[in-house]
Design a protein around this motif. Structure first.
Motif, short mmCIF file in Angstrom:
data_model
loop_
_atom_site.label_atom_id
_atom_site.label_comp_id
_atom_site.label_asym_id
_atom_site.label_seq_id
_atom_site.Cartn_x
_atom_site.Cartn_y
_atom_site.Cartn_z
N ALA A 151 1.48 -6.17 -6.13
CA ALA A 151 1.50 -4.83 -6.72
C ALA A 151 1.35 -3.76 -5.65
O ALA A 151 0.82 -4.03 -4.57
CB ALA A 151 0.36 -4.71 -7.73
N PRO A 152 1.80 -2.55 -5.94
CA PRO A 152 1.53 -1.44 -5.02
C PRO A 152 0.14 -0.86 -5.26
O PRO A 152 -0.23 -0.58 -6.40
CB PRO A 152 2.61 -0.42 -5.39
CG PRO A 152 2.95 -0.70 -6.82
CD PRO A 152 2.64 -2.16 -7.09
N LEU A 153 -0.62 -0.74 -4.19
CA LEU A 153 -1.92 -0.05 -4.25
C LEU A 153 -1.62 1.41 -3.91
O LEU A 153 -1.30 1.74 -2.77
CB LEU A 153 -2.84 -0.70 -3.22
CG LEU A 153 -4.23 -0.13 -3.01
CD1 LEU A 153 -5.04 -0.17 -4.30
CD2 LEU A 153 -4.94 -0.93 -1.93
N VAL A 154 -1.67 2.26 -4.92
CA VAL A 154 -1.21 3.65 -4.75
C VAL A 154 -2.43 4.53 -4.43
O VAL A 154 -3.32 4.69 -5.26
CB VAL A 154 -0.50 4.15 -6.03
CG1 VAL A 154 0.05 5.55 -5.82
CG2 VAL A 154 0.63 3.19 -6.42
N ILE A 155 -2.44 5.08 -3.22
CA ILE A 155 -3.57 5.90 -2.75
C ILE A 155 -2.95 7.23 -2.34
O ILE A 155 -2.64 7.46 -1.17
CB ILE A 155 -4.24 5.25 -1.52
CG1 ILE A 155 -4.51 3.76 -1.76
CG2 ILE A 155 -5.54 5.98 -1.17
CD1 ILE A 155 -4.66 2.98 -0.49
N VAL A 213 0.88 -1.17 0.00
CA VAL A 213 0.00 0.00 0.00
C VAL A 213 0.92 1.22 0.00
O VAL A 213 1.82 1.32 0.84
CB VAL A 213 -0.90 0.01 1.26
CG1 VAL A 213 -1.82 1.22 1.25
CG2 VAL A 213 -1.69 -1.29 1.35
N CYS A 214 0.70 2.11 -0.97
CA CYS A 214 1.59 3.27 -1.10
C CYS A 214 0.78 4.55 -0.95
O CYS A 214 0.33 5.14 -1.96
CB CYS A 214 2.30 3.24 -2.46
SG CYS A 214 3.47 1.88 -2.59
N PRO A 215 0.59 5.01 0.29
CA PRO A 215 -0.15 6.27 0.47
C PRO A 215 0.71 7.47 0.11
O PRO A 215 1.94 7.45 0.23
CB PRO A 215 -0.47 6.28 1.98
CG PRO A 215 -0.10 4.93 2.50
CD PRO A 215 0.94 4.39 1.57
N GLY A 216 0.02 8.53 -0.33
CA GLY A 216 0.65 9.86 -0.37
C GLY A 216 0.66 10.41 1.05
O GLY A 216 0.65 9.64 2.02
N THR A 217 0.63 11.72 1.19
CA THR A 217 0.69 12.28 2.55
C THR A 217 -0.70 12.24 3.18
O THR A 217 -1.67 12.73 2.60
CB THR A 217 1.26 13.71 2.53
OG1 THR A 217 2.50 13.67 1.81
CG2 THR A 217 1.54 14.19 3.94
N VAL A 218 -0.75 11.64 4.36
CA VAL A 218 -2.00 11.37 5.05
C VAL A 218 -1.95 12.09 6.40
O VAL A 218 -0.93 12.05 7.09
CB VAL A 218 -2.19 9.85 5.25
CG1 VAL A 218 -3.48 9.55 5.97
CG2 VAL A 218 -2.12 9.13 3.91
N ASP A 219 -3.06 12.71 6.74
CA ASP A 219 -3.08 13.55 7.94
C ASP A 219 -3.17 12.70 9.21
O ASP A 219 -4.25 12.35 9.67
CB ASP A 219 -4.27 14.52 7.86
CG ASP A 219 -4.02 15.76 8.69
OD1 ASP A 219 -3.00 15.81 9.39
OD2 ASP A 219 -4.86 16.68 8.61
N THR A 220 -2.02 12.35 9.75
CA THR A 220 -1.93 11.53 10.96
C THR A 220 -0.98 12.24 11.93
O THR A 220 -0.31 13.21 11.56
CB THR A 220 -1.35 10.13 10.64
OG1 THR A 220 0.03 10.30 10.28
CG2 THR A 220 -2.08 9.44 9.50
N PRO A 221 -0.86 11.72 13.16
CA PRO A 221 0.11 12.30 14.10
C PRO A 221 1.54 12.32 13.53
O PRO A 221 2.37 13.13 13.93
CB PRO A 221 0.01 11.37 15.31
CG PRO A 221 -1.40 10.87 15.27
CD PRO A 221 -1.72 10.70 13.81
N TRP A 222 1.79 11.43 12.59
CA TRP A 222 3.10 11.39 11.91
C TRP A 222 3.41 12.75 11.26
O TRP A 222 4.50 13.30 11.41
CB TRP A 222 3.02 10.31 10.83
CG TRP A 222 4.17 10.15 9.92
CD1 TRP A 222 4.65 11.04 9.01
CD2 TRP A 222 5.00 9.00 9.82
NE1 TRP A 222 5.70 10.52 8.33
CE2 TRP A 222 5.93 9.27 8.80
CE3 TRP A 222 5.02 7.76 10.45
CZ2 TRP A 222 6.89 8.33 8.42
CZ3 TRP A 222 5.98 6.85 10.07
CH2 TRP A 222 6.90 7.14 9.08
#
Ligand SMILES: NC(=O)c1ccc[n+]([C@@H]2O[C@H](COP(=O)([O-])OP(=O)(O)OC[C@H]3O[C@@H](n4cnc5c(N)ncnc54)[C@H](O)[C@@H]3O)[C@@H](O)[C@H]2O)c1
Length: 251
Positions: free
Chosen positions: A240-244, A180-189
């Motif tokens: 495969a990468p699931l790009v989200i 799973v390949c997320p872009g920038t996700v609004d988390t505490p990270w």
């Protein structure tokens, strides 16, 4: 997932479940009926997530591989694992000059070795039963180079390579493995990433602007994709990468 219906006793293991994408994934999977074993090093928020999802919490430090292996084996006590979501991860902004031995080794230990060890732990049982799904959370940084993320991008590209190799080895055995390949996700990270910058809001703005959608993703958006992809309906996704990523890697 391939194979017959999931036995009632089978478990779904989620790492990094105390926060962000892992926490949202635990909730989405609980809603879909999964019986959860939730791992994180952060015991207090992990216990809260376990309480909210009906799962079992197990505090582990994935940087300590042998100790984690032993604790997970003990917690499973032979219970089959049908689904593994490797979501725990670390990262710090650093170019090559800023990347100390410690930063490099910790990043690789958690993101890549931690993922590998969890896969190695559950795969024999999955192969024996001829059923199982592994989702390895990598990053858009596995696909493109992100500035000042040297160790992070290397570790996540490693996760993608690991995922492809595992998928190749276990295709035809009822087991599939995808990334799973997320872009920038609004988390505490993200909060931590921008916290020490001189102008945190300017950094957040740049993060939003580098995604075609002009916004950060939400943990729930990523979790929804993961829950779908590990289900029977997602069964043609393998290796495969699931790009989200809200378009981050499109340009
Ligand atoms: N947020 C993003 O923009 C983004 C983008 C791409 C990929 N990702 C990936 O998604 C995953 C989750 O990130 P998030 O944004 O939800 O971050 P987060 O910091 O909110 O959650 C990460 C979780 O991993 C746990 N963890 C870290 N080191 C650990 C260790 N040694 N042992 C056990 N648990 C440990 C943390 O305690 C935390 O609960 C990570 O693998 C990250 O690389 C995040």
């Amino acid at each position: 997932m391939t194979g017959p219906a999931r036995p009632a006793a089978a478990l779904t293991v989620v790492t990094g479940a105390a926060s962000g994408i892992g926490r949202a994934t635990a909730s989405a999977l609980a809603e879909a009926g999964h019986r959860l074993l939730l791992l994180d090093r952060d015991a207090t928020p992990l216990a809260a997530v376990a309480g909210g999802t009906g799962g079992t919490a197990l505090a582990v430090d994935l940087a300590d591989g042998p100790a984690t292996d032993a604790l997970v084996r003990e917690a499973l006590a032979g219970t089959p694992v049908d689904v593994l979501v490797n979501c725990a991860g670390v990262g710090w902004p650093a170019d090559t000059a800023e990347t100390t031995d410690e930063l490099w080794e910790t990043t690789l230990a958690v993101n890549l070795s931690g993922t590998f060890r969890m896969c190695r732990l559950v795969l024999p049982g999955m192969v024996e039963r001829g059923r199982g799904v592994i989702a390895n959370v990598a990053s858009a940084g596995a696909l493109v180079g992100l500035r000042r993320r040297v160790a992070y991008c290397a570790s996540k590209a490693g996760v993608l390579g690991l995922t492809r190799a595992l998928a190749a080895d276990h295709a035809g055995q009822g087991v599939r493995v995808f990334a799973v390949c997320p872009g920038t996700v609004d988390t505490p990270w993200v909060d931590r990433m921008v916290h020490d910058e001189p102008d945190p809001e300017a950094v957040r703005r740049r993060m939003r602007e580098r995604q075609l959608d002009g916004r950060l993703g939400s943990p729930e958006e990523v979790a929804g994709w993961i829950a779908f992809a590990v289900s029977d309906q997602g069964r043609f996704l393998n290796g495969a990468p699931l790009v989200i990523d809200g378009g981050l890697t499109a340009v």
